[in-house]
Design an enzyme around this catalytic site. Structure first.
Site, PDB file in Angstrom:
ATOM      1  N   HIS A 324     -91.141 -21.436 -29.333  1.00  0.00           N
ATOM      2  CA  HIS A 324     -92.211 -20.616 -28.774  1.00  0.00           C
ATOM      3  C   HIS A 324     -92.214 -19.203 -29.339  1.00  0.00           C
ATOM      4  CE1 HIS A 324     -92.341 -23.875 -25.877  1.00  0.00           C
ATOM      5  NE2 HIS A 324     -93.576 -23.481 -25.623  1.00  0.00           N
ATOM      6  N   GLY A 325     -91.076 -18.729 -29.757  1.00  0.00           N
ATOM      7  CA  GLY A 325     -91.085 -17.377 -30.304  1.00  0.00           C
ATOM      8  C   GLY A 325     -89.676 -16.887 -30.571  1.00  0.00           C
TER       9      GLY A 325
END
Lengths: 467, 335
Positions: A324-325
């Site tokens: 996701h990041g």
């Protein structure tokens, strides 16, 4: 180009006209999809088209190479080439600065000062999505589950198909490629459901998700919230991220259907889950099944004993969080989810063999677990996690809290009513079974609300675009 | 090979789209009928954050509240001085009220707010303190829409901008639906959409009442993204300064100060440039004194953004301001 922008609505209308004109030519259709998809992607930043082309070219050639050379070593080398190329680009653009900064801080703790420069690259939109999509192709070809395609237009369209290019669903080649290779049928039912999915998705984004943001953002940027504010903000964020992401998916699936394609379901009433495991069967299904098939199972899945299963679950969810990041809050969120799955499995293996938890209790625990997970996900620092967690012990609601709660419930009510109906009928597309006039009135109402909430400013981006 | 086949005829397509268009048309016609029959709720126009601040300030100048010291200026003073804390720290606890406005109005509007209060509450005000950011003096432009709104308030007219809606808006009754239905059903959202800048309008309203007109700027400041490159004063600011002087009676002490900036946002010669700016501006403002205890810069950690202090900065600054205003006063007489 955002789906919730006038630019895109014009783009899609023009594309539909072109799509109609090429209805007798399969290759022309695929090339039209490729050109439109590259224009769509270049709208953000034309420089990143090169990355998309690179990924496409490498995996197209790697798969052909695998078909040409039968030797196991050759095939392994080619798979490795694809993995290094795709994950290397992803790492370079998405994670390099994060790991560099983390390492610098770690060394500084030991008194070692470093002066490494930051690359400060812009994250190419959708890179995590199309990298995983194209990787699934080479892995499936390597495993012998899929024959490689020689048609470059088909393959380019598969990687860059604009309805799902930047935020999924992460399609499997075995599902999308055959559709690109054959003649498609577009009947009334497909068109009806396509239009409905698009309108419902746009409504979820423009009316619901962007409105929930007003309950969320001030608390996550303001100092010193108290318990009621934190609870409202986290609940609103749970609704916001669901409406934002599933809204995008619905629009993507709706547009694909209008073109005669079928994209996989990405959400299945996730907040109705009665366990963490159940939640992951319902939330971002295309990612969770990808992680299961290409990471969890190759790691041994649950075949190597209990401890190894738990370790595998933690590894998969940690990487799922990082997907996701590049930030520690996503690592924390991944570990939180991994821990939840481990406890879930422990429970299933031990206590639930003797006592079955009532569904309502399972649902309550799962919702509370998920909500705290969203708090970790949304926070921007460890300090903020501690501050917001600590605020839960300080109950001193402001005078406007009942007003906020009433409005939050009012805003959530269309979603809630729809989902209860879907749940009770066990039919995700229950609305398309309504008589034409009833669906028309409902769509008319939703379109009117979309117009009212559209706003004169820049359209709000989708949360998952940053991943 | 065929690419795709449409198993649908034009009549089916028309029927499919007609249902939705009819649904939309029935809804819009219903709203128009409601408007004609006057059965819809009265419009409730949510104010944006600037309008909300102007309205609140205007109401205060006309109300029964007392004050002995007024703080006026842009949003850096609005969110930089805790008037309640200042009241508690000054000898005799004279009531300080923060009447700060924002950058989108000309400097003389700050003076008008003070002048209106003084006129309606004769004999109450002893001191007016004008605090503004240097950015305000370098670029004195304001937004016409705000000036109009402020003037309408002061003239006692309708504060709602009289705009003619575009044809599409009128046809779909968009503004009417927003103001009569959405604003009524979702008042919190309607206000918050425009009030995000001050954290929350509802929070702001409560805070203004509790803290004698002061607000706190939300957000965290990390590093300078805008550096002050020039300290040259805008000619319009000189005229606006003269206008302020005319609005404040001579028997009321007028003090002036420039708010601090984040330390990473200015160059090393900033203190000298700033002193020149104060002297130049005062040629027309004719203040009775400048607050000499205000530092040119403060650590970045005391700021919420590139001009506004955060809560901690506000406390720190208020304490320094109290020191300047307490005897012996840290006020420099200006020529």
């Amino acid at each position: 180009m955002l789906f919730n922008s006038i630019d895109f609505l014009i783009f899609f209308s023009v594309f539909l006209l072109g799509y109609f004109l090429v209805r007798h030519h399969l290759r022309a259709r695929n090339w039209l999809i490729v050109v439109a998809s590259y224009i769509f992607y270049a709208w953000w930043d034309y420089r990143f088209v090169a990355l998309l082309l690179w990924s496409t070219a490498v995996d197209y050639l790697v798969a052909l190479g695998m078909a040409r050379w039968n030797s196991s070593n050759h095939r392994k080398a080619l798979l490795l080439l694809s993995l290094v190329s795709n994950l290397g680009v992803l790492f370079f653009f998405k994670y390099f600065d994060f790991f560099r900064e983390s390492m610098r801080l770690l060394l500084a703790d030991f008194g070692m000062q470093t002066h490494w420069g930051s690359l400060q690259f812009i994250l190419p939109v959708g890179i995590s999505f199309y990298t995983f999509q194209t990787l699934s192709y080479t892995i499936d070809v390597y495993r012998g589950k899929l024959a490689p395609t020689r048609d470059i237009a088909q393959f380019m369209a598969f990687v860059a198909f604009f309805p799902q290019l930047v935020a999924g669903p992460i399609e499997r080649a075995s599902h999308l490629l055959p559709q690109l290779a054959t003649s498609l049928r577009i009947d009334l039912r497909m068109l009806e459901s396509g239009i409905w999915l698009f309108v419902w998705g746009l409504f979820k984004k423009v009316v619901l998700a962007d409105s929930f943001a007003y309950f969320v953002d001030p608390v996550f940027t303001f100092v010193e919230p108290e318990a009621s504010q934190t609870l409202i903000a986290v609940s609103a964020f749970a609704l916001q991220i669901y409406c934002d992401f599933s809204g995008y998916t619905d629009m993507a699936r709706g547009m694909a259907r209008m073109l005669g394609f079928d994209l996989m379901q990405n959400f299945n009433l996730p907040y109705f889950a009665t366990s963490v495991q159940d939640f992951w069967r319902r939330w971002h299904i295309s990612l969770s099944t990808w992680l299961r098939d290409y990471l969890y199972l190759p790691l041994g899945g649950n075949r190597l004993g209990s401890v190894r299963t738990y370790v595998n679950l933690m590894i998969v969810m940690l990487l799922g969080g990082l997907w996701h990041g590049a930030a520690w809050n996503f690592v924390a969120w991944g570990l939180w989810q991994g821990g939840g799955l481990v406890v879930n499995r422990l429970w299933s293996d031990t206590i639930s063999t003797r006592w079955k938890m009532p569904a309502w209790a399972g649902w309550t625990l799962t919702i509370l677990f998920t909500l705290y997970g969203w708090l970790l996900f949304r926070c921007s620092s460890a300090d903020q996690v501690l501050q917001l967690t600590g605020s839960l012990a300080n109950w001193s609601p402001e005078f406007w809290v009942p007003l906020q709660v009433r409005e939050l419930l009012l805003l959530a009510s269309p979603l809630l009513l729809m989902q209860i109906r879907q749940w009770r009928s066990n039919d995700a597309e229950v609305v398309t079974r309504l008589p034409g006039w009833a669906r028309g009135v409902l769509q008319g109402l939703l379109i009117y609300l979309i117009i009212l909430f559209w706003g004169s400013e820049e359209p709000a981006s989708f949360i998952y675009f940053q991943f | 090979m065929n690419s795709h086949e449409y198993q649908i005829n034009p009549a089916m397509l028309v029927r499919l789209l007609a249902a939705t268009v009819m649904g939309l048309a029935v809804l819009v016609i219903g709203i128009h009928v409601g408007l004609v029959l006057n059965v819809l709720p009265a419009p409730e126009v949510p104010m944006n954050s600037d309008q909300f601040m102007m309205h609140q300030r205007h109401e205060f100048t006309r109300g029964d509240d007392r004050a002995e010291i007024l703080i006026i200026g842009d949003s850096t003073s609005l969110m930089g001085v805790d008037a309640l804390r200042l009241t508690e720290q000054l000898p005799g606890h004279p009531r300080v009220y923060n009447l700060g406005l924002f950058l989108g109005l000309p400097l003389n509007a700050y003076g008008e707010a003070a002048g209106d209060f003084i006129q309606r509450h004769p004999g109450q005000i002893k001191t007016v303190v004008l605090l503004t950011t240097a950015w305000r003096l370098i670029d004195a432009r304001a937004l016409e829409v705000n000036i109009e709104f402020w003037q309408r308030l002061r003239d006692g007219g309708d504060s709602t901008p009289g705009q003619t809606a575009p044809v599409l808006d009128r046809s779909f009754a968009i503004t009417d639906s927003k103001e009569r239905l959405i604003s009524r059903m979702l008042p919190f959202l309607a206000h918050e959409k425009s009030g995000i800048y001050y954290g929350r309008i509802l929070r702001a309203e409560q805070h203004l009442n509790e803290f004698n007109g002061t607000l706190v700027s939300p957000g965290f400041y990390n590093r300078a993204d805008q550096e002050m490159v020039t300290w040259e004063m805008d000619a319009a600011a000189r005229d606006q300064g003269a206008a302020i002087r005319k609005l404040i009676p001579r028997d009321v002490e007028l003090l002036f100060g420039i708010m601090p900036l984040p330390e990473t946002s200015v160059s090393v010669n900033a203190p000298v440039e700033r002193a020149n700016l104060i002297r130049t501006f005062n040629e027309t403002l004719q203040a009775d004194g400048a607050l000499s205890g205000i530092p040119t810069t403060l650590p970045d950690g005391l700021f919420a953004d590139h001009v506004h202090l955060n809560k901690r900065g506000q406390e720190w600054f208020t304490d320094r301001l109290a020191e300047s205003l307490r005897p012996p006063r840290g006020i420099k007489r200006l020529e």
